[in-house]
Design an enzyme around this catalytic site. Structure first.
Site, PDB file in Angstrom:
ATOM      1  CB  THR A  35      -0.930   0.004   1.227  1.00 49.24           C
ATOM      2  OG1 THR A  35      -1.772  -1.155   1.175  1.00 49.24           O
ATOM      3  CG2 THR A  35      -1.806   1.247   1.263  1.00 49.24           C
ATOM      4  CE1 TYR A  83       2.110  -8.459   2.323  1.00 50.52           C
ATOM      5  CE2 TYR A  83       3.899  -7.026   1.612  1.00 50.52           C
ATOM      6  CZ  TYR A  83       2.560  -7.320   1.664  1.00 50.52           C
ATOM      7  OH  TYR A  83       1.658  -6.493   1.043  1.00 50.52           O
ATOM      8  CE  LYS A  86      -0.643  -7.403   4.998  1.00 57.37           C
ATOM      9  NZ  LYS A  86      -0.399  -6.078   4.356  1.00 57.37           N
ATOM     10  CB  ILE A 127      -0.726  -6.017   8.666  1.00 56.06           C
ATOM     11  CG1 ILE A 127      -0.026  -6.510   9.926  1.00 56.06           C
ATOM     12  CG2 ILE A 127       0.059  -4.886   8.010  1.00 56.06           C
ATOM     13  CD1 ILE A 127       1.353  -7.123   9.675  1.00 56.06           C
TER      14      ILE A 127
END
Length: 339
Positions: A68, A162, A191, A236
């Protein structure tokens, strides 16, 4: 003895968008003493202000320069300057040692370590390291174990795995691979940015994993209640960049349901909030970075409507904001105000 400073705290983490200054207006020109700029400049002042807003709203921590945050669209010097400024801004606003994570979005092993070195010097506590997926189908689970082990062995920061198959050519870290990686003293969580709730639950409940030092986070608030009820540490996710108090309250109720149990009215509130959050998450999933940036501007007043850096500039399609606001964002906006 376990060093708790290495472990990211449970709760709601926000992968903050990176803010950029507006494009120069017609008739204005860049400083002739500086190199010509192709992309819009980073708006550090707004980045700091939004980070302080999030900290005051009760979120557990902030993730800078993740997907993001468009880390791949920033230069090394821009990334370092942004992280350093946010750390100083939080400190000055009364949030010393506030939890900060930063994204590592590169496939090169040496370059990944460069990013982590820079982040450590800038005051970040954890690195969120994206699975290397440039070669997609050629990346097996053994390769992932070796790559993450090599990064963690040399990293100045504890790291989280991730896994975002949508940006890594479909590479998926499997539950049995997390089991191996979780044994590393500097790999302290993950995540999962995908819809496979079974993977979340398998890893969060795996009796072979030491869960006091390995945290499982979902990348989607739409999964918050279900995954937290089965051992996950939280989320998250970009939605709390817009509606932080709502997602934080949902997290509080899910944690209480796990520990003390809920009264009937609290259970009703938990279900209502999860429904509202799941509806609103559809907006984030549909419009991605551009949608998050537009919502942050329209709802909480940070940034502008120019979207991200090339190749993802621009705003939502005409009429899209009014449509999604009418369908579900308005309801969660009222909830946010009530909190």
């Amino acid at each position: 003895m376990l060093d708790l400073t290495l472990i990211p705290p449970d709760g709601v983490w926000v992968p903050s968008p990176t803010f950029f200054l507006p494009s120069p207006t017609e008739g204005t020109y860049p400083d002739p003493t500086q190199p010509a700029r192709i992309q819009r400049a980073v708006d550090v002042e707004t980045q700091v202000a939004h980070s302080i807003f999030l900290a005051r709203s009760g979120v557990t921590g902030i993730v800078l320069l993740g997907s993001t945050g468009e880390a791949i669209h920033l230069t090394r010097s821009e990334r370092s300057a942004l992280v350093s400024a946010v750390r100083r801004g939080l400190q000055d606003a009364g949030f010393p040692d506030y939890p900060l994570m930063a994204g590592v979005l590169t496939n090169g092993l040496e370059e990944a370590l460069e990013w982590l070195d820079d982040y450590a010097r800038a005051g970040v506590q954890w690195g969120l390291v994206l699975a290397p997926g440039y070669f997609g189908a050629s990346v097996g689970q053994e390769g992932l174990v070796k790559w993450y082990t090599a990064v963690a062995d040399r990293s100045p920061l504890p790291i989280l795995v991730y896994n975002y198959p949508g940006v890594t050519n479909g590479v998926t870290v499997l539950p049995e691979t997390y089991r191996v990686l979780a044994d590393h003293p500097k790999i302290v969580g993950c995540k999962m940015s995908h819809g496979n709730v079974s993977h979340h639950i398998q890893v969060a409940l795996d009796p072979a994993i030491h869960h006091d030092k390995f945290r499982v986070f979902s990348g989607l608030s739409s999964q918050l209640g279900p995954v937290v009820l089965f051992g996950a540490a939280g989320v998250i996710d970009g939605l709390p960049a817009i509606f932080p108090k709502t997602v934080v309250r949902l997290m509080q109720l899910a944690e209480k349901a796990n520990t003390k149990g809920l009264k009937d009215e609290e259970r009703t509130e938990l279900q209502r909030l999860q429904y509202a959050v799941s509806l609103a998450e559809e907006f984030v999933m549909r419009y991605g970075i551009i949608g998050i940036k537009e919502a942050v501007f329209r709802v909480v007043g940070f940034g502008n409507l120019e979207g991200g850096r090339l190749p993802i500039p621009g705003e939502l399609p005409e009429g899209a904001w009014d449509k999604v606001k009418m369908l579900f964002l308005q309801a969660i906006e009222l909830t946010e105000a009530s909190l």
